[in-house]
Design an enzyme around this catalytic site. Structure first.
Site, PDB file in Angstrom:
ATOM      1  N   SER A   1       0.854  -1.187   0.000  1.00  0.00           N
ATOM      2  CA  SER A   1       0.000   0.000   0.000  1.00  0.00           C
ATOM      3  C   SER A   1       0.896   1.246   0.000  1.00  0.00           C
ATOM      4  CB  SER A   1      -0.954  -0.035   1.188  1.00  0.00           C
ATOM      5  OG  SER A   1      -1.982   0.912   1.035  1.00  0.00           O
TER       6      SER A   1
ATOM      7  N   ASP B   1      -8.908  -6.321  -4.837  1.00  0.00           N
ATOM      8  CA  ASP B   1      -8.529  -5.007  -4.322  1.00  0.00           C
ATOM      9  C   ASP B   1      -9.322  -3.914  -5.035  1.00  0.00           C
ATOM     10  OD1 ASP B   1      -7.236  -2.738  -3.329  1.00  0.00           O
ATOM     11  OD2 ASP B   1      -5.250  -3.628  -3.474  1.00  0.00           O
TER      12      ASP B   1
ATOM     13  N   HIS C   1      -8.131  -5.135  -0.363  1.00  0.00           N
ATOM     14  CA  HIS C   1      -6.821  -4.501  -0.205  1.00  0.00           C
ATOM     15  C   HIS C   1      -6.065  -4.973   1.032  1.00  0.00           C
ATOM     16  CE1 HIS C   1      -3.781  -1.414  -0.736  1.00  0.00           C
ATOM     17  NE2 HIS C   1      -3.994  -0.977   0.486  1.00  0.00           N
TER      18      HIS C   1
END
Length: 387
Positions: free
Chosen positions: A150, A318, A348
């Protein structure tokens, strides 16, 4: 790997957070952050050469993470685990702009008070350059690998482009080469939720006794929906009412909620108890500015210029960073080490939740770094460096 312990950097006891001063830091946009500091923790003994081959794994946290990787990635970091601290020296910093020890909007300003609105807008490159300065302070100019997901993945990408000579390998999880318009839109909605809270006070609420908790909680509710998968949320909650409440009454009332509303409100309140709103704004704005192609001739040219062997990992469900964005990275990176897909209904957050799949991916990455020459090794073999 030779043991040159006499040249080893001075590291704190395992798991203990330390703060390192890096001096003044010039941001990409031209502002100076005075007397900046970076907080970090480490696990595992250092082995090797701090300026050559060594066993350092630099782990990068996500948006609201901290330097305690053994907490938020507990099933990945530790003795005998994929990032085995019996073999590797794992170092995890707290990002510039955060509120867990590194300099950010909630930190004390050199001139007194809190930085607040005086803290400048920062980028992923600023975070990486701060981390680079931190490693220099420790006496380290090369690491075996940088690993992040991320926001941590965005920082990892920037490491490979800003300081490729100091990174032997990289693992990039669940991120894109740049922020998409959709991501900027979602993230701007979160920022606006905070800045429109009357308690925001232009970012100068620290010490006033009033904090924009309502805005931060609303931002987290929006964000959390992008962190989890649509299927998972629907399977868990569907259209069920929160026990004891009736969201199907004759009039809408705040206290009569669907179960998913209660869940999201709980997530929002949890964050207000552990995170600072101004730091959330600073880091989210940095995500909006993420673009590895800026100033490098565009995305594909920038990615093609990468020399660091890099493994890319995406998640099939995601919503925040869809899998096609990792496919784009894999097609255009100049030195692709491998590509992997994590399958999960979670979305995610799967790289933090799916322990068994992540264990396999991380172990495969480590194995590949043993078998694949680094860019530095290739350059030496070609006579590009004196040896």
């Amino acid at each position: 790997m030779c043991d040159t312990s006499s040249a080893a950097p001075h590291l704190p006891p395992e798991g203990e957070q330390r703060v390192v001063s890096i001096g003044d830091l010039a941001t990409e946009a031209g502002v100076t952050i005075r007397d900046a500091s970076i907080a970090f923790r480490r696990w595992g003994a250092f082995r090797g050469d701090p300026h050559g081959k060594n066993n350092i794994l630099l782990v990068e946290h996500a948006l609201t993470g901290d330097s305690d990787a053994t907490n938020w990635w507990c099933e990945a970091v530790g003795p005998g685990k994929a990032l085995d601290t019996d073999e590797w020296c794992v170092i995890c910093t707290n990002a510039l702009g955060s509120c867990y020890g590194s300099t950010g909007p909630a930190s004390e300003h050199p001139d007194g008070g809190v930085w607040g609105s005086r803290f400048p807008a920062i980028s992923m490159r600023d975070m990486v350059n701060a981390e680079h300065a931190f490693l220099q302070e420790l006496g380290i100019s090369r690491v075996h690998a940088v690993i992040g997901g991320s926001m941590g993945g965005a920082r990892t990408l920037e490491w490979t482009l800003l300081h490729p000579e100091e990174v032997d390998y990289a693992l990039v999880l669940a991120v894109s080469a740049r922020a998409s318009a959709w991501q900027i839109g979602m993230q701007t909605a979160q920022i606006t939720s905070i800045t429109q809270d009357p308690a925001w006070q232009g970012g100068n609420y620290h010490g006033t006794g009033d904090t924009p908790d309502a805005g931060l909680a609303a931002a987290r509710r929006i964000a959390h929906l992008t962190y989890r998968g649509e299927m998972e949320i629907d399977e868990r909650f569907g259209t069920s009412a929160q026990p004891g409440e009736n969201p199907l009454g004759p009039f809408r009332e705040d206290g009569e909620r669907f179960a998913v509303q209660s869940y999201l409100e709980h997530q929002g309140v949890k964050l207000t108890k552990r995170f600072d709103a101004s730091c959330y704004v600073a880091l989210t704005e940095a995500l909006n500015r993420h673009d590895v192609g800026r100033g490098r001739g565009g995305l594909n040219k920038a990615l093609a210029s990468s020399t660091v062997p890099t493994m890319i990992v995406g998640i099939d469900t995601d919503i925040l960073y869809p899998y096609h964005q990792q496919e784009h990275l894999s097609r255009n990176l100049g030195n692709l080490l491998a590509m992997a897909k994590l399958s999960s209904p979670v979305g995610h957050d799967a790289f933090l939740v799916e322990a068994r799949q992540m264990d396999r991916i991380l172990r495969n990455f480590i194995a590949l770094t043993r078998d694949t020459p680094s860019a530095h090794d290739v350059a030496v073999s070609r006579g590009s460096y004196d040896i």
